[in-house]
Design a protein around this motif. Sequence first.
Motif, mmCIF file in Angstrom:
data_model
loop_
_atom_site.group_PDB
_atom_site.id
_atom_site.type_symbol
_atom_site.label_atom_id
_atom_site.label_comp_id
_atom_site.label_asym_id
_atom_site.label_seq_id
_atom_site.Cartn_x
_atom_site.Cartn_y
_atom_site.Cartn_z
ATOM 1 N N PRO C 358 0.832 -1.211 0.000
ATOM 2 C CA PRO C 358 0.000 0.000 0.000
ATOM 3 C C PRO C 358 0.863 1.257 0.000
ATOM 4 C CG PRO C 358 -0.330 -1.288 2.027
ATOM 5 C CD PRO C 358 0.669 -2.017 1.213
ATOM 6 N N LYS C 359 0.442 2.202 -0.780
ATOM 7 C CA LYS C 359 1.206 3.428 -0.914
ATOM 8 C C LYS C 359 0.858 4.429 0.184
ATOM 9 C CE LYS C 359 1.538 7.476 -3.747
ATOM 10 N NZ LYS C 359 1.136 8.231 -2.572
ATOM 11 N N VAL C 360 -0.359 4.358 0.689
ATOM 12 C CA VAL C 360 -0.835 5.413 1.576
ATOM 13 C C VAL C 360 -0.770 5.010 3.049
ATOM 14 C CG1 VAL C 360 -2.815 6.852 2.176
ATOM 15 C CG2 VAL C 360 -2.330 6.352 -0.225
ATOM 16 N N LYS C 361 -1.269 3.837 3.372
ATOM 17 C CA LYS C 361 -1.480 3.506 4.774
ATOM 18 C C LYS C 361 -1.383 2.002 4.984
ATOM 19 C CE LYS C 361 -5.707 4.213 6.070
ATOM 20 N NZ LYS C 361 -6.986 4.775 6.613
ATOM 21 N N LEU C 362 -0.677 1.595 6.039
ATOM 22 C CA LEU C 362 -0.694 0.196 6.447
ATOM 23 C C LEU C 362 -1.786 0.003 7.491
ATOM 24 C CD1 LEU C 362 3.132 -0.470 7.018
ATOM 25 C CD2 LEU C 362 1.772 -1.153 5.033
ATOM 26 N N THR C 363 -2.459 -1.125 7.430
ATOM 27 C CA THR C 363 -3.390 -1.440 8.508
ATOM 28 C C THR C 363 -2.591 -1.855 9.742
ATOM 29 O OG1 THR C 363 -3.488 -3.773 7.922
ATOM 30 C CG2 THR C 363 -5.051 -2.312 6.826
ATOM 31 N N ASP C 364 -3.248 -1.854 10.885
ATOM 32 C CA ASP C 364 -2.573 -2.298 12.100
ATOM 33 C C ASP C 364 -2.044 -3.720 11.941
ATOM 34 O OD1 ASP C 364 -3.138 0.065 13.257
ATOM 35 O OD2 ASP C 364 -4.674 -0.687 14.631
ATOM 36 N N GLN C 365 -2.844 -4.536 11.286
ATOM 37 C CA GLN C 365 -2.446 -5.927 11.107
ATOM 38 C C GLN C 365 -1.186 -6.034 10.241
ATOM 39 O OE1 GLN C 365 -5.377 -8.254 9.104
ATOM 40 N NE2 GLN C 365 -4.486 -10.218 9.730
ATOM 41 N N GLN C 366 -1.184 -5.268 9.163
ATOM 42 C CA GLN C 366 0.001 -5.269 8.296
ATOM 43 C C GLN C 366 1.223 -4.788 9.059
ATOM 44 O OE1 GLN C 366 -1.717 -2.810 5.192
ATOM 45 N NE2 GLN C 366 -1.848 -4.543 3.787
ATOM 46 N N SER C 367 1.005 -3.759 9.841
ATOM 47 C CA SER C 367 2.089 -3.195 10.639
ATOM 48 C C SER C 367 2.664 -4.239 11.594
ATOM 49 C CB SER C 367 1.530 -1.999 11.403
ATOM 50 O OG SER C 367 2.535 -1.321 12.072
ATOM 51 N N ASP C 368 1.800 -5.000 12.207
ATOM 52 C CA ASP C 368 2.246 -6.011 13.170
ATOM 53 C C ASP C 368 2.976 -7.168 12.490
ATOM 54 O OD1 ASP C 368 1.190 -4.486 15.162
ATOM 55 O OD2 ASP C 368 -0.657 -5.657 15.376
ATOM 56 N N ILE C 369 2.458 -7.575 11.349
ATOM 57 C CA ILE C 369 3.135 -8.640 10.589
ATOM 58 C C ILE C 369 4.558 -8.229 10.260
ATOM 59 C CG2 ILE C 369 3.219 -9.762 8.315
ATOM 60 C CD1 ILE C 369 0.156 -9.823 8.372
ATOM 61 N N ILE C 370 4.691 -7.004 9.772
ATOM 62 C CA ILE C 370 6.022 -6.519 9.406
ATOM 63 C C ILE C 370 6.937 -6.515 10.627
ATOM 64 C CG2 ILE C 370 7.284 -4.437 8.728
ATOM 65 C CD1 ILE C 370 5.010 -3.845 6.749
ATOM 66 N N GLU C 371 6.428 -5.997 11.740
ATOM 67 C CA GLU C 371 7.269 -5.876 12.930
ATOM 68 C C GLU C 371 7.742 -7.244 13.419
ATOM 69 O OE1 GLU C 371 8.145 -2.921 13.512
ATOM 70 O OE2 GLU C 371 9.455 -3.401 15.221
ATOM 71 N N LYS C 372 6.832 -8.196 13.371
ATOM 72 C CA LYS C 372 7.189 -9.550 13.806
ATOM 73 C C LYS C 372 8.273 -10.150 12.887
ATOM 74 C CE LYS C 372 4.928 -14.042 14.644
ATOM 75 N NZ LYS C 372 5.397 -14.723 13.412
ATOM 76 N N ARG C 373 8.066 -10.012 11.606
ATOM 77 C CA ARG C 373 9.041 -10.567 10.660
ATOM 78 C C ARG C 373 10.383 -9.850 10.751
ATOM 79 N NH1 ARG C 373 4.870 -11.407 5.554
ATOM 80 N NH2 ARG C 373 3.910 -13.311 6.379
ATOM 81 N N TRP C 374 10.327 -8.572 11.026
ATOM 82 C CA TRP C 374 11.555 -7.777 11.149
ATOM 83 C C TRP C 374 12.380 -8.283 12.341
ATOM 84 C CZ3 TRP C 374 14.646 -4.812 8.517
ATOM 85 C CH2 TRP C 374 15.462 -3.869 9.129
ATOM 86 N N SER C 375 11.712 -8.578 13.439
ATOM 87 C CA SER C 375 12.415 -9.131 14.604
ATOM 88 C C SER C 375 13.098 -10.439 14.233
ATOM 89 C CB SER C 375 11.429 -9.404 15.737
ATOM 90 O OG SER C 375 10.947 -8.201 16.245
ATOM 91 N N GLU C 376 12.354 -11.303 13.553
ATOM 92 C CA GLU C 376 12.930 -12.576 13.137
ATOM 93 C C GLU C 376 14.106 -12.367 12.182
ATOM 94 O OE1 GLU C 376 8.518 -14.683 13.328
ATOM 95 O OE2 GLU C 376 9.549 -14.423 11.400
ATOM 96 N N PHE C 377 13.915 -11.445 11.286
ATOM 97 C CA PHE C 377 14.959 -11.155 10.300
ATOM 98 C C PHE C 377 16.244 -10.699 10.994
ATOM 99 C CE2 PHE C 377 16.996 -7.813 7.650
ATOM 100 C CZ PHE C 377 17.406 -8.594 6.588
ATOM 101 N N LYS C 378 16.084 -9.841 11.985
ATOM 102 C CA LYS C 378 17.263 -9.308 12.666
ATOM 103 C C LYS C 378 17.991 -10.388 13.456
ATOM 104 C CE LYS C 378 15.235 -5.847 14.762
ATOM 105 N NZ LYS C 378 15.069 -4.689 15.666
ATOM 106 N N GLU C 379 17.229 -11.359 13.952
ATOM 107 C CA GLU C 379 17.842 -12.380 14.807
ATOM 108 C C GLU C 379 18.517 -13.494 14.021
ATOM 109 O OE1 GLU C 379 14.666 -13.428 17.437
ATOM 110 O OE2 GLU C 379 14.686 -11.374 18.213
ATOM 111 N N LYS C 380 18.234 -13.534 12.732
ATOM 112 C CA LYS C 380 18.853 -14.588 11.929
ATOM 113 C C LYS C 380 20.373 -14.466 11.963
ATOM 114 C CE LYS C 380 15.493 -16.401 8.837
ATOM 115 N NZ LYS C 380 14.890 -16.380 7.511
ATOM 116 N N CYS C 381 21.038 -15.616 11.786
ATOM 117 C CA CYS C 381 22.498 -15.657 11.644
ATOM 118 C C CYS C 381 23.231 -15.412 12.953
ATOM 119 C CB CYS C 381 22.996 -14.650 10.608
ATOM 120 S SG CYS C 381 22.046 -14.625 9.104
ATOM 121 N N MET C 382 22.507 -15.284 14.047
ATOM 122 C CA MET C 382 23.197 -15.004 15.302
ATOM 123 C C MET C 382 23.594 -16.299 15.989
ATOM 124 S SD MET C 382 21.430 -11.686 16.863
ATOM 125 C CE MET C 382 21.630 -10.112 16.024
#
Lengths: 382, 382, 382, 382
Positions: C358-382
């Motif tokens: 989406p170009k304009v706005k993320l829904t709360d759900q989309q926002s949460d999905i991203i945040e969760k995946r971002w945490s996982e992404f950052k923890e990889k390779c450690m």
Amino acid sequence: MSGNSLGNLFKITTFGESHGKAIGVVVDGVPSGLKLSDEDIFFELKYRRPGNKYVSTRKEEDKPQIISGIFNGKTTGMPLAILIENKDPMPLHYEEIKHKPRPGHADIAYIEKYGYENWDYRGGGRSSARETVARVAAGAIAKKLLLLNNTIVAGYIKASGDLFIEETPNFDEILCSRESEVRTIKSKEEKLKEIIEKIRKEGDSIGAMVEIIVKNPPKSLGEPVFNKLKSDLAKSLLSIPGVVGFEYGIGFKSYKLKGSEVMDEIYYDGKFRFRKNISGGILGGISTGEDIILRIAFKPTSSINKEQKTIDMNNLKPTTLSIIGRHDPCIAIRGVSVAESMVALTLVDHSMLSGIIPKVKLTDQQSDIIEKRWSEFKEKCM
Amino acid sequence: MSGNSLGNLFKITTFGESHGKAIGVVVDGVPSGLKLSDEDIFFELKYRRPGNKYVSTRKEEDKPQIISGIFNGKTTGMPLAILIENKDPMPLHYEEIKHKPRPGHADIAYIEKYGYENWDYRGGGRSSARETVARVAAGAIAKKLLLLNNTIVAGYIKASGDLFIEETPNFDEILCSRESEVRTIKSKEEKLKEIIEKIRKEGDSIGAMVEIIVKNPPKSLGEPVFNKLKSDLAKSLLSIPGVVGFEYGIGFKSYKLKGSEVMDEIYYDGKFRFRKNISGGILGGISTGEDIILRIAFKPTSSINKEQKTIDMNNLKPTTLSIIGRHDPCIAIRGVSVAESMVALTLVDHSMLSGIIPKVKLTDQQSDIIEKRWSEFKEKCM
Amino acid sequence: MSGNSLGNLFKITTFGESHGKAIGVVVDGVPSGLKLSDEDIFFELKYRRPGNKYVSTRKEEDKPQIISGIFNGKTTGMPLAILIENKDPMPLHYEEIKHKPRPGHADIAYIEKYGYENWDYRGGGRSSARETVARVAAGAIAKKLLLLNNTIVAGYIKASGDLFIEETPNFDEILCSRESEVRTIKSKEEKLKEIIEKIRKEGDSIGAMVEIIVKNPPKSLGEPVFNKLKSDLAKSLLSIPGVVGFEYGIGFKSYKLKGSEVMDEIYYDGKFRFRKNISGGILGGISTGEDIILRIAFKPTSSINKEQKTIDMNNLKPTTLSIIGRHDPCIAIRGVSVAESMVALTLVDHSMLSGIIPKVKLTDQQSDIIEKRWSEFKEKCM
Amino acid sequence: MSGNSLGNLFKITTFGESHGKAIGVVVDGVPSGLKLSDEDIFFELKYRRPGNKYVSTRKEEDKPQIISGIFNGKTTGMPLAILIENKDPMPLHYEEIKHKPRPGHADIAYIEKYGYENWDYRGGGRSSARETVARVAAGAIAKKLLLLNNTIVAGYIKASGDLFIEETPNFDEILCSRESEVRTIKSKEEKLKEIIEKIRKEGDSIGAMVEIIVKNPPKSLGEPVFNKLKSDLAKSLLSIPGVVGFEYGIGFKSYKLKGSEVMDEIYYDGKFRFRKNISGGILGGISTGEDIILRIAFKPTSSINKEQKTIDMNNLKPTTLSIIGRHDPCIAIRGVSVAESMVALTLVDHSMLSGIIPKVKLTDQQSDIIEKRWSEFKEKCM
């Protein structure tokens, strides 16, 4: 940037001169799945077409030909090129102005910018309002797409000479002005015909103010801070030949108004609403969902049958010129269609930017909704 | 397209919110070799700055800091980033409007488009006119570059309340309105002060019409058919918060005028000239070299000390709101500088498109001419 | 067009010089509702940061500061400006090159284009790879947004000197190369360290080939016919300093291949698939949904500790130069992060063009999905 | 952005499908005063035309028709629309692929993006290389304009199958490859004919590497940091169907090279020069004035007369397909003209951005110089 394209996601590129082979437009960004025919384009073109005594006597069929982007009656997502041939150019009429730039026209500006030796003097060449046929052709597609949200754009002549229609008429009256030879609401038609007829007989011309209403516009159109909806509407409308002003909502009378006079209650009836829609449907440059109300000013065309003072390009000495081409006593009459088209094009582009009209593909259901509403739209006012 | 950039070859990108850390602008497309200092930027910013009793009482130093694109006092051809810190935000003032969108403001439009939960309600956030400080900073550079052709842009308040200055004053009077606390010509200053003072005491606000004159504009600016000079001026001016109308030349009074009344003789006195400049310096969308004359309408700001009806976002029920922030009784007073800047930015961009101002590099001689004229320009009206 | 912006709907504008006050970027087009912190940006910056013996010894903290577009920890839809201060410039190192343009660097090109007198010679000024820190900052946002579709971009050094990793490693190996000081897969790390160490001791430099894989890319990205995904990837990757080649899928070895050798069966397993993904995830310029596989070539940096022949700008006579700045023996090591960022920026822009992000706005759900995946992404390779 | 336009100041917009009525292009940004005829366009088109046994047997006259922007044999500064009719489409050949997307072609990508029901399957529709005839038409104008600076763009097939021409031939050899049926230099023509003939007989296809040289390019083309010349060349070349790689200067062999091996002395012989031109005429993304040397990779076309595995769209089950259309055994043969055109278009656009080719108007003298050089250019190799 080279000047002949407009729009971002829904983009038009026009070409052609008043007395060249054809006028054309490439419309890039039409989603796939839209039913579209030459007749759909022609439906809109005929409201802009010359041919009655209140407008130019140039005879143009204006039959459009879509030469790409359509397969089996539907758009493919690829660019549409549309050609409209010039059938009735009369270059002989223009031999005099070949060396006499017309005051009030673009002639001298083109001569200075592009060189006298490269100037297509035939009816103003590219600067002629004939170019706007391409915009109306593209506008037909935009109008169809807007029906996905049930959005309709319609305009009428609000003021010309001593006619001034103070109150904005109801929307159906405005829409049905398209059937009027002088493009105003039924109750004022005779008055305006008299005005135009008098001007025409005098060999003179007259300016006009056109009001455009957008019924059911999508909310949330417009990108802060430079690509506001009001900015892009202003740009696209000012690009029309002869347009010298734009305003929306309270517009230019604002200098006399106090903040307390323009307070407009926000309320909620399932969605956010404005009690009086004083802002003309746009706040912070973004559409509110209320009807968009805007006005533009057309100057009187400079092509009149009166002697005008100009320069002879052969010797840079003063000379005089009497225009003998076929011209409109009030360009705004046919200009209403052009203005509607520019508004529609701008709205579709912004709708795509905001994700409200799909940029890539219409579903079958969306395609059918549009087609149904288009039929209804065409039948109105009959 | 994402909305925060304007211009093609001379492009600005602005950022920052009313009560954030800073407002800023990146100016991309400044040719190398231009002498430029923080003081040059500040010279223009001070004409927009809040601080007297006729405008907002917010106290901002508005000291700009150029953080890139300059080396040894001259531009390098690389993008200039300019920061202006926010020193006097008062977020506490805005706790009430946190859940009460202000009627007539962008609040509800931003809430609907970007989500209530993501809304920066502090003073309107990005939609605040505070954002325009970035435009004036960039405008200072544009104004300097225009001096290469001796072009000067100046505006004044032409009408507000029952003040209406019919005749366009002479250019020096207009330019020197920048020294006026109410931004109008000397002879009308007292009158306007009375009007504003009265409005201020009533806790109300008032609209205004601003006229801008461009002295010595380059001819041949404007690209047919969509990027006409008039189109791009309209777009850039309508992007200013509170602007609801644009016209040039005869503008909106055109509907009452006949072609025979607006005939304008072309003559030649070493260059092509127009006897009356009725078209306001633009024909066919291209500058003729005559002074450009345009007007814009500012609405009365909606921030007034009167109770207004709105919605409580917590329960979607009606509520009332009395604005208690610091605001301008007539936003046009400080808006004149912003409008001048938008005109200057547009002219520089078009000058580069037409090859009239170099896009890449200024020669030493060009740099010196600009610097000399800039000194003279700054000393005027003192 | 003025060169310092990239992207259409998701647009970055960078500014700043190697030895100026700061490097910065404005990111315009981030939808509202994305959780974002300075730390998120820093997470990516640290993979590009100088500081071990295989890369430049310049010491930069590279602590980013987001100064706009964020409110209460989430994006507002307004432009984000991010600043990264230059803490360790050493301008004295550059006094020699002030009048000795470095062969193989941009120096002479900038001198010719913008003027010797306007040239910021301090470490190459704007042409320095230091500028790319802004790209990685913006790239961090792009990478976060891509997680909405679970898309991950990762690269590694595939070849340098006599190292050539024929087979594309599995994706986790590639991703975890980010923890390697020489940015290659674990099994080849020692080999590459030897190569780089040898080059460093010789005071020489070496080129490299970098391979980038996009895991789970959205299908249908790319606009026919000029804004194909392959075109825009090529453009954005070639804009990286030192990159001299781009290929995807079979790439340059194609000249030896027959059509019959690259046949790739289409099959259907719930979606359309390609048996071998020979085309590298792109057909007709549009992503197929298979992994995108591309490679770029980095030249050996021209900054080496060997005497080079150049011109003395004071007298245009031949002279010699030994570079004494702090430089990377293999710019590709830190270039992998930059390349990943450019790919991510291009994919987000195209995802918005195709309506996938989406170009304009993320829904709360989309926002949460991203945040969760971002945490996982950052923890990889450690 | 909608994908069918390329360029900033010199902008092309193409339209049309392989088996539609016509292919066309609008060229916006041609300065006024350029002499131009249908024959000028045709001169270039004939080098791309199908018609000998080494290329497709489709018979197309490819007679272009300029329908706007020309008056009295010279350009007016207005957009040129050029149409090339499709005379020899054979839609019947394509009934089989109507429901069998061709592996390796854009078919499945278009089906997924725009919808199977909207897919113009006739010869690939818009994704067909037939579209490139529009690029070569526009490229003819670009090539003419480049002659103002005596710049010439020429390419040849450098490698295909077991042919690899290591050394870049001299420029006249390269230019005269345009007269070769297999588009390579004279001394290698027989060898390449054998390779192609063998492939053709096998019903197979083969890839190729094409090298392009720009002789006498203007220096200082390219805008830091994203619109570098190398970036824009990569983008425009990757937009060609079948191109899967781009490199310039040392390109992909760089990973094996040391900085000390690519040192390139700067010297001065009236202008700044590079002893070996190792960087291929581009440094820091900006042209140095030395010859530009670049290479692109064409994949073997996927249209071969061998059975291929695909999906039946009617039931999503596996099926096989034998292509029976008329195709090129080596698309690069005709692709050389297309690649030259893309390079020329990019160079003209950048020349205008840098003020080296006038954007608005050519003087008579400039016009005459171009015409004279064009005559000489056409007569070469005869």
